[in-house]
Design an enzyme around this catalytic site. Structure first.
Site, mmCIF file in Angstrom:
data_model
loop_
_atom_site.group_PDB
_atom_site.id
_atom_site.type_symbol
_atom_site.label_atom_id
_atom_site.label_comp_id
_atom_site.label_asym_id
_atom_site.label_seq_id
_atom_site.Cartn_x
_atom_site.Cartn_y
_atom_site.Cartn_z
ATOM 1 N N GLU A 36 -71.582 -19.648 -16.597
ATOM 2 C CA GLU A 36 -71.419 -20.376 -17.848
ATOM 3 C C GLU A 36 -72.395 -21.558 -17.789
ATOM 4 O O GLU A 36 -72.378 -22.315 -16.814
ATOM 5 C CB GLU A 36 -69.973 -20.887 -17.975
ATOM 6 N N ARG A 261 -63.616 -16.779 -3.245
ATOM 7 C CA ARG A 261 -64.681 -17.728 -3.531
ATOM 8 C C ARG A 261 -65.008 -18.530 -2.284
ATOM 9 O O ARG A 261 -64.187 -18.647 -1.370
ATOM 10 C CB ARG A 261 -64.305 -18.650 -4.681
ATOM 11 N N LYS A 271 -67.474 -27.410 -11.064
ATOM 12 C CA LYS A 271 -68.528 -28.002 -11.895
ATOM 13 C C LYS A 271 -68.008 -29.230 -12.641
ATOM 14 O O LYS A 271 -68.742 -30.170 -12.877
ATOM 15 C CB LYS A 271 -69.052 -26.968 -12.885
HETATM 16 P P1 ATP Z 1 -66.729 -23.768 -11.338
HETATM 17 O O1 ATP Z 1 -65.301 -23.610 -10.948
HETATM 18 O O2 ATP Z 1 -67.573 -24.425 -10.321
HETATM 19 O O3 ATP Z 1 -66.922 -24.355 -12.708
HETATM 20 P P2 ATP Z 1 -67.038 -21.207 -12.460
HETATM 21 O O4 ATP Z 1 -66.478 -19.991 -11.822
HETATM 22 O O5 ATP Z 1 -66.332 -21.722 -13.649
HETATM 23 O O6 ATP Z 1 -67.280 -22.295 -11.357
HETATM 24 P P3 ATP Z 1 -69.196 -19.805 -13.607
HETATM 25 O O7 ATP Z 1 -70.416 -20.316 -14.224
HETATM 26 O O8 ATP Z 1 -68.211 -19.100 -14.460
HETATM 27 O O9 ATP Z 1 -68.527 -21.012 -12.884
HETATM 28 O O10 ATP Z 1 -69.547 -18.897 -12.356
HETATM 29 C C1 ATP Z 1 -70.487 -17.866 -12.386
HETATM 30 C C2 ATP Z 1 -70.186 -16.890 -11.281
HETATM 31 O O11 ATP Z 1 -70.192 -17.542 -10.021
HETATM 32 C C3 ATP Z 1 -68.809 -16.294 -11.456
HETATM 33 O O12 ATP Z 1 -68.930 -14.888 -11.333
HETATM 34 C C4 ATP Z 1 -67.991 -16.864 -10.344
HETATM 35 O O13 ATP Z 1 -67.103 -15.912 -9.862
HETATM 36 C C5 ATP Z 1 -69.038 -17.227 -9.292
HETATM 37 N N1 ATP Z 1 -68.594 -18.389 -8.507
HETATM 38 C C6 ATP Z 1 -68.308 -19.610 -8.957
HETATM 39 N N2 ATP Z 1 -67.886 -20.413 -7.948
HETATM 40 C C7 ATP Z 1 -67.914 -19.658 -6.819
HETATM 41 C C8 ATP Z 1 -67.595 -19.901 -5.446
HETATM 42 N N3 ATP Z 1 -67.159 -21.090 -5.025
HETATM 43 N N4 ATP Z 1 -67.748 -18.884 -4.574
HETATM 44 C C9 ATP Z 1 -68.212 -17.691 -4.983
HETATM 45 N N5 ATP Z 1 -68.522 -17.398 -6.255
HETATM 46 C C10 ATP Z 1 -68.381 -18.362 -7.176
HETATM 47 MG MG MG Z 2 -65.983 -19.654 -14.875
#
Ligand code: ATP
Ligand code: MG
Length: 565
Positions: A36, A261, A271
């Site tokens: 995102e 994760r 984020k």
């Molecule tokens: P955040 O919680 O940091 O905002 P998010 O999952 O909302 O992270 P996205 O932009 O949706 O952020 O993430 C893009 C991809 O990265 C998703 O497929 C998510 O599963 C993966 N991802 C995000 N954080 C992690 C992590 N700590 N370890 C592994 N994969 C991750």
């Molecule tokens: Mg997300």
């Protein structure tokens, strides 16, 4: 260990191998990385990137880059650009397969209409609070909305008018019609669309209804015919909903696979929290070298190779755990040890005058650029009568087992000569040593003793008249606690209470070898005994060299590993 290590197998690889064997999807493998664009990518995303692009590479498949940009409020073009730059820098390429969920808004709208026509979605006019109350809890079933049995035509009409902007925010939502008594809360008639009057970074004001994440995400996977849709564990309970959408709409059945994760000690990965650090000015930006963002790590001097190696080593698992930051640093050292060019830099200089060395004489001494890599060759380092050494390499009253310079003692100057301390002078005002006088042994050129005379210490140095001035930034962890979020919650404190006030230390008046005049950002250097460094891409300018320490030389991970052996 510059080359990629052989990928070890894991449960995801096993699933894909079995799918290929059974001829599923004609043996085709297609994954995607779906960020995102609401912040910069962090090391957790790097794990997901390496996994998705790595699987595509290893199974002769493809990996798409898709922006999941369905929430107009938080998304921004700056993030779209930084994300692409970061994925490329990590060494991966989506070729022409760059997609945006917002490009699917029309198709998603049509799919929602189809669900309505099939009696599987309805416009609900309860407000947000009522919807929450009707939803029930983990122990209590939900209740059906009084609007649940609206007819198809009325639903289609209301949905069309929602899109046309006839209603205010919150007046209506579109919901799937599934099961308010499902033990899985995600299946209790989840919201598919809501009204929002906001400027979207790509579609502007074309739309005032926006699809919810679950709906947009699963359908986007299917539109792109993603075979293996890999996501983190928290989406496990959403899988039945994704499968429901695809089944009811008879669409391409992407298979979702969840993995744990990445959590890293001393690091936060959300984020939202990282955004908070940036917005409150507690760090200099998303690319602050202390940030766990890819941009921050790049500026700090991490290499893509080290990050990819880290991602391979931690592998994928089905259970959440926390990885030791020391492992990430270990991967960086392993990579940089192979390729960083060695230089001499004196971070806290004190002057040494070599009294028996001819005045005005300069000689060029040969120095090996990288003992780990013969191809790196040698360079010439100027030596003269006045040099700088580290202040900590001289003691007036040396403790026992002090092997460096002290009154009367002899040490080796790296690549140069043996020197012996014959005198020293104090600065009355500060009480610190101002100048040290030594003699050198002309027979010891190159740092070798003519008579096998042993010295215990070797110091690095730079010639006073040739030295370049530099600033050096040393870093420590951004937080003082290995799990600052949990600690803050447990003690009912703020996350910021656990920020490390010593996380950034700036040393001015450092003296570095003249060869570093050619230093450029993106190259990796080892300063003897001080660690690995890189030029800061933002603050460094010709005439004002600023180096960041990427990591020290002391490898705490190797120590942990040895103990385990
Ligand atoms: P955040 O919680 O940091 O905002 P998010 O999952 O909302 O992270 P996205 O932009 O949706 O952020 O993430 C893009 C991809 O990265 C998703 O497929 C998510 O599963 C993966 N991802 C995000 N954080 C992690 C992590 N700590 N370890 C592994 N994969 C991750
Ligand atoms: Mg997300």
């Amino acid at each position: 260990m510059n080359g990629e290590r052989e990928a070890t197998t894991n449960f995801i690889r096993e699933i894909i191998t079995a799918d290929i064997k059974s001829g599923k999807n004609g043996g085709r493998v297609q994954t995607r990385f779906p960020p995102e664009p609401n912040g910069y990518l962090h090391i957790g995303h790097a794990k997901s990137i390496c996994l998705n692009f790595g699987l595509a590479r290893d199974f002769n498949g493809l990996c798409n880059l898709r922006f999941d940009d369905t929430n107009p409020i938080r998304e921004d073009e700056e993030f779209v650009e930084s994300i692409q730059a970061d994925v490329r820098w990590l060494g991966f390429d989506w070729n022409d397969r760059l997609y945006y969920a917002s490009d699917y808004f029309e198709r998603l709208y049509d799919c929602a209409g189809e669900l309505i026509r099939r009696g599987l979605a309805y416009v609900d006019s309860l407000n947000a609070e009522e919807i929450r109350a009707y939803r029930g809890t983990l122990t209590e079933p939900g209740r059906e909305s009084p609007y649940r049995d609206r007819g198809v035509d009325e639903n289609l009409d209301l949905f069309r008018r929602m899109r046309a902007g006839e209603f205010s925010e919150g007046a209506h939502v579109l919901r799937a019609r599934i099961d308010m008594k499902s033990p899985n809360l995600n299946m209790r008639d989840p919201t598919l669309y809501r009204i929002k009057y906001a400027q979207h970074h790509r579609t502007g004001t074309d739309w005032c209804i926006f699809p919810m994440y679950d709906f947009a995400h699963s359908l986007s996977d299917s539109f792109e015919k993603i075979t293996h849709s890999i996501c983190t564990l928290e989406f496990e309970d959403h899988r039945p909903l994704y499968d429901w959408f695809l089944e009811k709409l008879e669409m391409f059945p992407s298979r979702q696979i969840e993995f744990a994760r990445l959590n890293l000690s001393y690091t936060i990965m959300s984020k939202r929290l990282l955004q908070g650090l940036v917005a409150s000015g507690r760090v200099s930006g998303w690319d602050d070298p202390r940030m766990p963002t890819i941009a921050g790590m790049r500026r700090r001097g991490y290499s893509p190779e080290a990050i990819r190696d880290f991602a391979d080593r931690i592998g994928v698992a089905k259970r959440d755990s926390t990885v030791d930051l020391a492992l990430l640093e270990h991967c960086l050292r392993e990579d940089l040890n192979q390729r960083a060019l060695r230089f001499m830099a004196v971070l806290d200089p004190v002057k040494v005058v070599i009294t028996n060395y001819p005045e005005n004489q300069v000689e060029m001494l040969e120095a090996v650029n990288n003992p780990e890599d013969d191809a790196a060759g040698t360079r010439q380092v100027p030596f003269s009568r006045e040099i700088y050494i580290e202040r900590e390499d001289f003691r007036v009253d040396p403790p026992k087992k002090y092997f460096r310079l002290s009154p009367g003692s002899e040490i080796r100057l790296k690549h140069a000569y043996y020197i012996r301390c014959v005198d020293f002078f104090m600065d009355e005002a500060t009480g610190r040593v101002k100048e040290i006088h030594c003699t050198y042994d002309p027979e010891s050129r190159g740092g070798w003793s003519p008579d096998n005379r042993k010295v215990k210490g070797t110091s690095h140095w730079v010639s006073v008249q040739h030295a370049l001035d530099a600033q050096v930034c040393l870093f420590d962890t951004l937080f003082t606690d290995p799990d600052p979020q949990a600690r803050a919650a447990a003690e009912e404190k703020e996350l910021y209470d656990f920020l490390n006030p010593e996380s950034r230390k700036v040393l001015t008046g450092c003296k570095v070898e003249p060869a570093l005049k050619e230093a450029v950002p993106g190259e990796y250097y080892q300063f003897l005994r001080q660690g690995y460094f890189c030029l800061d891409s933002v603050e460094s300018h010709p005439g004002n060299l600023v180096f960041n320490r990427s990591v020290t030389l002391r490898d705490t991970w190797a120590r942990i590993e040895n103990k385990l052996k």
